[in-house]
Design an enzyme around this catalytic site. Sequence first.
Site, PDB file in Angstrom:
ATOM      1  N   TYR A 146       0.831  -1.360   0.020  1.00  0.00           N
ATOM      2  CA  TYR A 146      -0.072   0.074   0.050  1.00  0.00           C
ATOM      3  C   TYR A 146       0.907   1.339   0.121  1.00  0.00           C
ATOM      4  O   TYR A 146       0.557   2.321  -0.542  1.00  0.00           O
ATOM      5  CB  TYR A 146      -0.927  -0.095   1.050  1.00  0.00           C
ATOM      6  CG  TYR A 146      -2.349  -0.679   1.171  1.00  0.00           C
ATOM      7  CD1 TYR A 146      -2.110  -2.129   0.929  1.00  0.00           C
ATOM      8  CD2 TYR A 146      -3.321  -0.099   1.187  1.00  0.00           C
ATOM      9  CE1 TYR A 146      -3.147  -2.912   0.694  1.00  0.00           C
ATOM     10  CE2 TYR A 146      -4.729  -0.817   1.068  1.00  0.00           C
ATOM     11  CZ  TYR A 146      -4.525  -2.344   0.750  1.00  0.00           C
ATOM     12  OH  TYR A 146      -5.597  -2.881   0.889  1.00  0.00           O
ATOM     13  N   LYS A 195       3.820 -15.268   2.931  1.00  0.00           N
ATOM     14  CA  LYS A 195       3.932 -16.117   1.764  1.00  0.00           C
ATOM     15  C   LYS A 195       5.522 -16.494   1.787  1.00  0.00           C
ATOM     16  O   LYS A 195       6.242 -16.030   0.731  1.00  0.00           O
ATOM     17  CB  LYS A 195       3.379 -15.312   0.529  1.00  0.00           C
ATOM     18  CG  LYS A 195       3.294 -16.031  -0.670  1.00  0.00           C
ATOM     19  CD  LYS A 195       2.271 -17.029  -0.905  1.00  0.00           C
ATOM     20  CE  LYS A 195       2.469 -17.893  -2.325  1.00  0.00           C
ATOM     21  NZ  LYS A 195       1.647 -19.133  -2.334  1.00  0.00           N
ATOM     22  N   ASP A 227      -2.226 -18.521   0.985  1.00  0.00           N
ATOM     23  CA  ASP A 227      -3.195 -19.258   0.174  1.00  0.00           C
ATOM     24  C   ASP A 227      -3.977 -20.199   0.927  1.00  0.00           C
ATOM     25  O   ASP A 227      -5.281 -20.373   0.787  1.00  0.00           O
ATOM     26  CB  ASP A 227      -2.621 -19.622  -1.211  1.00  0.00           C
ATOM     27  CG  ASP A 227      -1.320 -20.397  -0.761  1.00  0.00           C
ATOM     28  OD1 ASP A 227      -0.731 -20.228   0.146  1.00  0.00           O
ATOM     29  OD2 ASP A 227      -0.764 -21.279  -1.750  1.00  0.00           O
ATOM     30  N   ASP A 251      -6.116  -7.192   3.942  1.00  0.00           N
ATOM     31  CA  ASP A 251      -7.253  -6.594   3.452  1.00  0.00           C
ATOM     32  C   ASP A 251      -8.204  -7.745   2.761  1.00  0.00           C
ATOM     33  O   ASP A 251      -9.339  -7.737   2.907  1.00  0.00           O
ATOM     34  CB  ASP A 251      -6.905  -5.799   2.114  1.00  0.00           C
ATOM     35  CG  ASP A 251      -7.892  -4.969   1.430  1.00  0.00           C
ATOM     36  OD1 ASP A 251      -8.947  -4.568   2.011  1.00  0.00           O
ATOM     37  OD2 ASP A 251      -7.620  -4.925   0.261  1.00  0.00           O
ATOM     38  N   ASP A 255     -12.102  -9.378   4.388  1.00  0.00           N
ATOM     39  CA  ASP A 255     -13.516  -9.298   3.801  1.00  0.00           C
ATOM     40  C   ASP A 255     -14.003 -10.725   3.593  1.00  0.00           C
ATOM     41  O   ASP A 255     -14.942 -11.208   3.843  1.00  0.00           O
ATOM     42  CB  ASP A 255     -13.164  -9.120   2.081  1.00  0.00           C
ATOM     43  CG  ASP A 255     -13.504  -7.484   1.887  1.00  0.00           C
ATOM     44  OD1 ASP A 255     -13.367  -6.768   3.034  1.00  0.00           O
ATOM     45  OD2 ASP A 255     -13.744  -7.166   0.759  1.00  0.00           O
TER      46      ASP A 255
HETATM   47  C1  IPM Z   1     -10.200  -1.555   3.750  1.00  0.00           C
HETATM   48  C2  IPM Z   1     -10.587  -0.801   2.424  1.00  0.00           C
HETATM   49  C3  IPM Z   1      -9.388  -0.105   2.217  1.00  0.00           C
HETATM   50  C4  IPM Z   1      -8.245  -0.803   1.896  1.00  0.00           C
HETATM   51  C5  IPM Z   1      -9.681   0.667   0.853  1.00  0.00           C
HETATM   52  C6  IPM Z   1     -10.708   1.634   0.866  1.00  0.00           C
HETATM   53  C7  IPM Z   1      -8.274   1.481   0.478  1.00  0.00           C
HETATM   54  O1  IPM Z   1     -10.619  -2.066   1.588  1.00  0.00           O
HETATM   55  O2  IPM Z   1     -10.216  -0.769   4.887  1.00  0.00           O
HETATM   56  O3  IPM Z   1     -10.140  -2.685   4.077  1.00  0.00           O
HETATM   57  O4  IPM Z   1      -7.846  -1.615   1.023  1.00  0.00           O
HETATM   58  O5  IPM Z   1      -7.189  -0.935   3.015  1.00  0.00           O
HETATM   59 MG    MG Z   2     -10.614  -3.893   2.407  1.00  0.00          MG
END
Ligand code: IPM
Ligand code: MG
Length: 364
Positions: A146, A195, A227, A251, A255
């Site tokens: 990032y 990884k 993975d 990240d 999710d």
């Molecule tokens: C998160 C989001 C952010 C990230 C984006 C919006 C930049 O996906 O907080 O997980 O990738 O960190």
């Molecule tokens: Mg995210």
Amino acid sequence: MDYNIGVIAGDGIGPEITDAAWTVLGKVAEKYGHSFSRTDILMGGCSIDATGEPLTDEAIESAKAQDAVLMGSIGGNTSTSPWYRLPPEKRPEAGLLKLRKSLGLFANLRPAYLYPQLKEACPLKEATADKGFDMIIVRELTGGLYFGERHTESYNGVIQATDTLTYNENEIRRIAIKAFEIARKRRKKVTSVDKANVLDSSRLWRKVTEEVWADYPDVELSHMLVDNCAMQLVRDPAQFDVVLTENMFGDILSDEAAMITGSLGMLSSASLNETKFGLYEPSGGSAPDIAGQDIANPIATILSAAMLLRYSLDLDTEADAVENAVRQVLDDGIRTRDILPREGAESITTVGCKQMGEEVAKRI
Ligand code: IPM
Ligand code: MG
């Protein structure tokens, strides 16, 4: 006590979900005799529209002056929104990354817990959902891909883009310490995800994590390739307690972890620096497709507000009260659309975003 809380409502469903969480904080203030004064801070697309920048210096200063900041979500539809025709450093997400970096918010905590009441909304096999899970992802937030150097250029007419993944040992050490400290207060198990079969940065990650572990002999440490971790999260999520990982892997995995709790709308998060200050935000996105319709799930934002009470303001009783109220709402069969049971929706009341905030507030 009086506290100053910044609110970054942001874009998409951001304003609705932060308003619902603010309703809950209002009830906490009333019940426990605090006052929360709210300062709205612009960030993301709404800031671009108002100022031409996704995050201004004034906004950063304003955030720094608060005891903590509660955030909704930022960004829009990346294929259709005009924000995504701007250069990358002018886009909504750049504001969030700048805020994380300027405030030194290196530790991102994302708890993923399957509420027994939401087993029906969990997309995993019934036997897996029945076992439940309770993990926290500790994601490094100010390093790695990032924030590495990036550029796009053309060599002999061929366009090439480069992103760099760099970690130094200090960045790894401080996040590893956070993970072990958190594990001590939980089931004492850290899974460090990397990884290391491919990346140098991951090999350093493993080495430094092992060094830190020497100070935590009471905590169990294991390493897992990313993975494999993605696979284990859907196969047997109950095995995880604290998952420690770098920025990009965190990240993606967070999710996935959110989705197996039933909905992205359930996962709260705290981004902390070395002080008491924190930025608290749901892990889900701005969901522009459902914005303004009062159907978004504000629970992740409400649970983020609970984390704010706990980590930045040291108000544990109040944080417990918010978390219990969420549990009570679920017990009472109150659901937003995204967490409806797959079938047999008996004695379930479907509510909108605003009412969900009020129902949680009522139970505090
Ligand atoms: C998160 C989001 C952010 C990230 C984006 C919006 C930049 O996906 O907080 O997980 O990738 O960190
Ligand atoms: Mg995210």
